[in-house]
Structures are given as C-alpha cells and as structure tokens.
Design a protein around this motif. Structure first.
Motif, PDB file in Angstrom:
ATOM      1  N   GLY A 110      24.467 -27.987  13.872  1.00  0.00           N
ATOM      2  CA  GLY A 110      24.550 -29.536  14.023  1.00  0.00           C
ATOM      3  C   GLY A 110      24.768 -29.832  15.620  1.00  0.00           C
ATOM      4  O   GLY A 110      24.484 -31.140  15.763  1.00  0.00           O
ATOM      5  N   GLN A 111      25.006 -29.086  16.415  1.00  0.00           N
ATOM      6  CA  GLN A 111      25.080 -29.426  17.816  1.00  0.00           C
ATOM      7  C   GLN A 111      23.822 -29.276  18.731  1.00  0.00           C
ATOM      8  O   GLN A 111      23.288 -28.178  18.496  1.00  0.00           O
ATOM      9  N   LEU A 112      23.551 -30.477  19.683  1.00  0.00           N
ATOM     10  CA  LEU A 112      22.367 -29.969  20.361  1.00  0.00           C
ATOM     11  C   LEU A 112      22.860 -29.525  21.769  1.00  0.00           C
ATOM     12  O   LEU A 112      23.775 -30.357  22.396  1.00  0.00           O
ATOM     13  N   ILE A 113      22.194 -28.612  22.191  1.00  0.00           N
ATOM     14  CA  ILE A 113      22.500 -27.769  23.543  1.00  0.00           C
ATOM     15  C   ILE A 113      21.177 -27.652  24.241  1.00  0.00           C
ATOM     16  O   ILE A 113      20.180 -27.325  23.980  1.00  0.00           O
ATOM     17  N   PRO A 114      21.295 -28.244  25.559  1.00  0.00           N
ATOM     18  CA  PRO A 114      19.909 -27.978  26.488  1.00  0.00           C
ATOM     19  C   PRO A 114      19.965 -26.507  26.485  1.00  0.00           C
ATOM     20  O   PRO A 114      20.921 -25.748  27.113  1.00  0.00           O
ATOM     21  N   LEU A 115      19.025 -25.967  26.668  1.00  0.00           N
ATOM     22  CA  LEU A 115      18.515 -24.746  27.298  1.00  0.00           C
ATOM     23  C   LEU A 115      17.729 -24.735  28.680  1.00  0.00           C
ATOM     24  O   LEU A 115      17.061 -25.797  29.054  1.00  0.00           O
TER      25      LEU A 115
END
Length: 346
Positions: free
Chosen positions: A257-262
């Motif tokens: 559920g966590q949005l993480i930039p790559l």
C-alpha cells in the motif's frame, strides 16, 4: 504500512500547469483533469500543432491464473484507434486479438478527465468499447464514484467488468517535459480489484479474482516517440517502469500500500527475440527482476502518416524489490504482468 499513511511523494496538484509552466514531478494521488490550455511562453504552440501532437490514451490490463486481457483506446487528435486482446495462459494461446481505427471525435475519443467523471470510447463496425467512471448498475442506479466500468463488444471478444477504486493505494501522477514535444502527464493505478467476465470463442472466463491496472496518459508529444515499459500488480506488490521519452517520471513501486518512487529503469532484452527472458532493474537498487514471457501481442503497421512498431509480451516477473536501500529485499515470484517495446510515428 497502513494505506492512509503519508506517501513518500507530494500530493497530486489540482492542475498540470501553473503560471504557464508544466508542474513537473512525481506525485501521489489522482488528478481530476489534465488540461494543457494554460501553457504559455515557450511551452505554447499553435492550434494546428496541438491538434497534431496532442495524444491521449486509456489502457486497462487485467489477469488471473487463467487469462490476461489488454484493452486500449487511443486518441491521436486527428484519428483514433482501439485494441483488445485475450491471452489464455493455460493453453499459451492468444485467443482474441482485435483492433480498429477510426476518426477522432466521430468514432472514438478520450476525455481529459483520467478517472473522475472521465470517459474513453470507441465505436466502429461491429465494435463498441467504453471505459467510464461512476457507471450505472443493471437497474439503472448510479454505481457510485468508486467504480470504473469497462465494456468491450467486438466479434472477437466481449468483456464486462467493474474496477474498484475503493480502498486503493495511492495512484502515481507523473508530469514532465518531453524531447521534441512540450509536456506529458500520466496517471498509473495500483492493483485494482475486478468483478465481471470475459467471453471469447464460446468460453466464459470469470474475472472476479483478477487484478487490474489502469494507465491514463495525456500529452503534447513529439512525432517520433519510443519507449520500453513494464507493469505488474498484485494486492501486495506492484510496479510501473518506463525507459524512453518520459524519463523516470512514471517509475514507481507499490509495496503493501505504500507508493515508492524508483530510479531510472534498465531493460536488458533482445528486440529480435522478445519472447526470450528480459532483465529489468532500477539504478537505485530497489528493483531487480527477470521477466519470463508466456505470449505476446505484436503490431507492425504503417497507416497514412502514422506508424506503430510494437510488441507487448505477457508473462511473469521474479526477483527482488526493496522499499529503500537499507530495507531487506522482498522476494517476488510469478507476478503476472507485461513488458513492451514500442516505437511510434504519430
């Protein structure tokens, strides 16, 4: 991490343009409208240029252990096109592969509203496609603002599904400049639960245990545009990666559920043998995956002033992802998704 925890990205703005300039960046959340009319100065273009270079599309990919379905409606400003395909994973066979072209505004179109109040549609000979927000149920009552309805009616296949937006993890919104064009914005969904069905070749597939993803894109793009793309989702983990015209602006990982930039994505594959394994990684070390294709949709077309050279393999990803450099790696095995190698002149 709880779904209502603060994301690592800033919240999505209400507009894609501020003071005449694109609001470049990556954001968490949905935007109601992607409107480039407020561009000014070096970002402004003539009406004719915008007409020829404004591209919008909606893509839905969804699958389960039995089948994968891909549907797209593309508005090129001066023409439109749509495709829908179904890949039987158990038989390893493309059981439907439909496509038609039409006149933009007359036979198809894509709204500037990517989700909220939005609509993408196509009407052609023996074909009706519609993706709309807040559709009505069988009794004509409003289904609510947490539903996207996708309907596909062609001779090759029929689809009727609802995609649930309720309780979804944050969407990714990417906004940025593009070489040879002006600006682009894309909104990518996390995993979306599906309810509905697919009918193809006299068989009915229940899609109620499928997972879907949504790609809503809108930009003022260069005539020649190319990219590599990878996307896969489950309820626990998902990602979207692109290498090409839009840089890192749509690279992201969803983890619990966590949005993480790559970081920047690297695609290692043989363009002449796209059914061989692919390796896909990011330069920040947060994602390192092998992709094993099961089948693919291909297109190699030249139509009047446009061309498309395209392959979209369907298959599974295995490897590791991490929430941060210091985090323990999370093993990924058999995650269903797609890759893509695409070159367009449009």
């Amino acid at each position: 991490m709880k779904r209502d925890a603060l994301p690592m990205l800033p919240p999505a703005p209400s507009e894609v343009v501020s003071d005449g300039v694109p609001l470049s960046g990556r954001y968490a959340g949905r935007i109601d409208c992607i409107d480039w009319q407020a561009l000014q100065g070096p970002h402004a273009r003539s009406w004719l240029w915008r007409r020829l270079h404004h591209k919008r599309w909606q893509y839905v990919g969804m699958g389960n252990d039995e089948v994968f379905v891909g549907v797209a409606i593309v508005d090129l400003g001066w023409m439109c096109t749509a495709f829908a395909y179904a890949f039987d994973r158990l038989r390893g066979e493309m059981v439907a592969n439909w496509r038609q072209d039409g006149l933009a505004g007359w036979q198809g179109g894509v709204s500037d509203h990517p989700v909220q109040g939005g609509q993408a549609w196509f009407k052609g000979p023996f074909a009706r496609l519609l993706l709309q927000h807040g559709a009505s149920d069988e009794d004509g009552e409003a289904a609510g603002s947490d539903i996207l309805e996708l309907s596909v009616r062609t001779r090759a296949m029929k689809v009727q599904v609802d995609l649930s937006l309720a309780h979804a993890a944050p969407f990714l919104l990417g906004i940025g400049p593009v070489a040879g064009g002006v600006a682009h914005a894309t909104q990518k969904s996390p995993a979306l639960p599906v309810s509905g069905w697919l009918n193809v070749r006299g068989r009915r597939f229940d899609l109620s245990n499928a997972v879907a993803c949504l790609d809503s894109s809108n930009g003022l793009l260069a005539r020649d545009t190319e990219w590599r793309w990878a996307c896969a989702h489950s309820a626990e983990v998902g990602f979207n990666l692109q290498q090409g015209y839009f840089g890192v602006n749509e690279n992201a990982l969803w983890l619990d559920g966590q949005l993480i930039p790559l970081g920047a994505a690297h695609f290692e594959f043989n363009p002449k043998r796209p059914m061989a394994p692919w390796r896909i990684s990011t330069d920040d070390g947060l994602l390192d995956l092998m992709f094993t294709p099961e089948g693919s949709r291909r297109e190699d077309r030249d139509v009047w002033m446009a061309s498309s050279h395209y392959v979209q393999p369907v298959g599974t990803f295995s490897g590791t992802v991490k929430a941060s450099r210091a985090a323990a790696p999370r093993s990924i095995d058999g995650l269903l998704g797609v890759t893509e190698d695409h070159r367009s002149k449009w």
